[in-house]
Design a protein around this motif. Sequence first.
Motif, PDB file in Angstrom:
ATOM      1  N   VAL A 278      -2.282  -1.151  -3.832  1.00 14.43           N
ATOM      2  CA  VAL A 278      -3.243  -0.086  -3.525  1.00 14.43           C
ATOM      3  C   VAL A 278      -2.465   1.220  -3.435  1.00 14.43           C
ATOM      4  CG1 VAL A 278      -4.897   0.814  -1.841  1.00 14.43           C
ATOM      5  CG2 VAL A 278      -4.762  -1.652  -2.246  1.00 14.43           C
TER       6      VAL A 278
ATOM      7  N   LYS B 170      -5.264  -0.796  -7.327  1.00 10.23           N
ATOM      8  CA  LYS B 170      -6.450   0.040  -7.098  1.00 10.23           C
ATOM      9  C   LYS B 170      -5.969   1.410  -6.646  1.00 10.23           C
ATOM     10  CE  LYS B 170      -9.278  -3.934  -5.787  1.00 10.23           C
ATOM     11  NZ  LYS B 170      -9.990  -4.637  -4.684  1.00 10.23           N
TER      12      LYS B 170
ATOM     13  N   LEU C 135     -12.640   1.643   0.158  1.00 12.16           N
ATOM     14  CA  LEU C 135     -11.783   0.453   0.211  1.00 12.16           C
ATOM     15  C   LEU C 135     -12.562  -0.775   0.662  1.00 12.16           C
ATOM     16  CD1 LEU C 135      -8.461   1.889   1.706  1.00 12.16           C
ATOM     17  CD2 LEU C 135      -8.785   0.934  -0.582  1.00 12.16           C
TER      18      LEU C 135
ATOM     19  N   ILE D 172       0.851  -1.193   0.000  1.00  7.86           N
ATOM     20  CA  ILE D 172       0.000   0.000   0.000  1.00  7.86           C
ATOM     21  C   ILE D 172       0.884   1.240   0.000  1.00  7.86           C
ATOM     22  CG2 ILE D 172      -1.768   1.295   1.242  1.00  7.86           C
ATOM     23  CD1 ILE D 172      -2.708  -1.284   2.485  1.00  7.86           C
TER      24      ILE D 172
ATOM     25  N   ASN E 147     -13.297  -4.019  -1.737  1.00  8.74           N
ATOM     26  CA  ASN E 147     -12.774  -5.318  -1.342  1.00  8.74           C
ATOM     27  C   ASN E 147     -13.873  -6.296  -0.921  1.00  8.74           C
ATOM     28  OD1 ASN E 147      -9.973  -4.790  -1.760  1.00  8.74           O
ATOM     29  ND2 ASN E 147      -9.966  -3.542   0.084  1.00  8.74           N
TER      30      ASN E 147
END
Length: 506
Positions: free
Chosen positions: A209, A259, A397, A134, A401
Amino acid sequence: MAKFVLAGKTDCPYYAKAELLADTLQHSLPNFKIHKISILPDEWEEWLEAICKRNGWKHEESPLVWRDLVDQGGKGMLLGGLCDFIEHCQDYYNITSDMPTDVMLSIAAENLETKMNLIVEEQLRASLFKPLHIWISSALSPTCEILIPNLFSAEVFRCVAISLHLLDLKADKEGMQGLKMEVEDLALPLLHQVSIHTDLEHAFREADVILLLEEQWSGDDDAENEGEQEQKKKQVKEISDRYTEYGRLINTRANKEVKVIVSGDSFVNLRCSLLTDNASFIDSDQFVAMATQLENEARAIIAKELRVKTSDVTDVIVWGNISGSFYIDLQRTKVFNFNGAIKGPAFFSQSLSKIVHDRKWFETSFQDLVRCQRAAVASKTCQAAAMSAANGILTILKAWNGTCSPDEVFSLGVVCPGRNIANGDYDFPDGIVLSVPVAFTDCKWSVLFDVAVGEELKERLQLSARELQEVSQATRNRDVDQTHFFIATVRYVFCFNMFTEVFPRC
């Protein structure tokens, strides 16, 4: 207790002899402890030079033996090589080694084979262990500080570990190092590692991410010395340069299923559009601009008007330019637990249009209140609305998900699919990022095509599309036509200022 450290080349027969002698002593003497360090042959010289330099020793061969004095407050006492170790064991413990040469060579070969097998096993284990990577920009912002501890939740990410990469181009190393230490101090079970970055040298590598928060632009510092239009023009140019570079880096370094969420108060749609323009190898559906913060601000205003909780108001839709000419659409909005003429259990809801009949208020005062809500918060706290921004990102998020119902309605800035949007018979330019209603199913979002779009809303969306298209085209061609770039920027700023409030300086 005697603690010794034995280090040597993995294939060294003298290291093998010292190792066997040390094992014999450790098995025979309860207070004798040995720690072995096996170094690959091609790494031995560099390792030996480093350890000797660190401790102020002089030694040139394998093995290297020293006595560990850390528990006594010392750095370690050099004993020497094989002969020194054998002599020490003979003098102090009356034990020596008479290992023949062929056995030494055999054990040395076995040591090397074992070491190589361990390396292969470790590489296999590492390949099977894949933490989620991330990346967060503007890492020293208040939004990031609120966001980080909440990211490590099973509701947000279903993974075994997270590698957190913190990026802030305006920060210094010391501040970033402090943030890293604070994150590590949280002792989060899912946290695998934290890395900090103040430049783009390694930015977005292996990213799964990417969360791009509001950034500080150079024009912000010159606001008192320049006119507002000139300031915004500078910001648009800087945004164009930076997000063009971001897009290229994401295109070449991030995972193809990455993402990306763009959030903040300024130029959100434009920033997202620049990313998609420059990341051609990645599906544009994987880039979204966050409108959830606006949704929640609208829900809070409605809840206050109806005297219900903010969570009792659902399905608010944000259309258009998130940080410009947006429009709050309430045609699908439902209200739970309203204390009116009709009541029901907790799961019972009513359409907002059936509760409040003053449509004029929704089209005028309400829209203005939403545009001013964030500025009102900022004027009281003297900083951006960080909690609501972080909460909006977390909401998206979780939905992305797979932890939401397919019936839930969200607003996202996404790349416009042109004529097909909302099944309209009007034409939007392809590639423009507009906020539209979406739903999430199987960890993917899709535009809701059954939302009614009247003529008035079409005009609003066309306005948003035009202002975004002009600036988007101008940023692509600004080196060729600086005049067009300036005109388009001024038009964008004019629309931006019509529909937003500038945060007061505290």
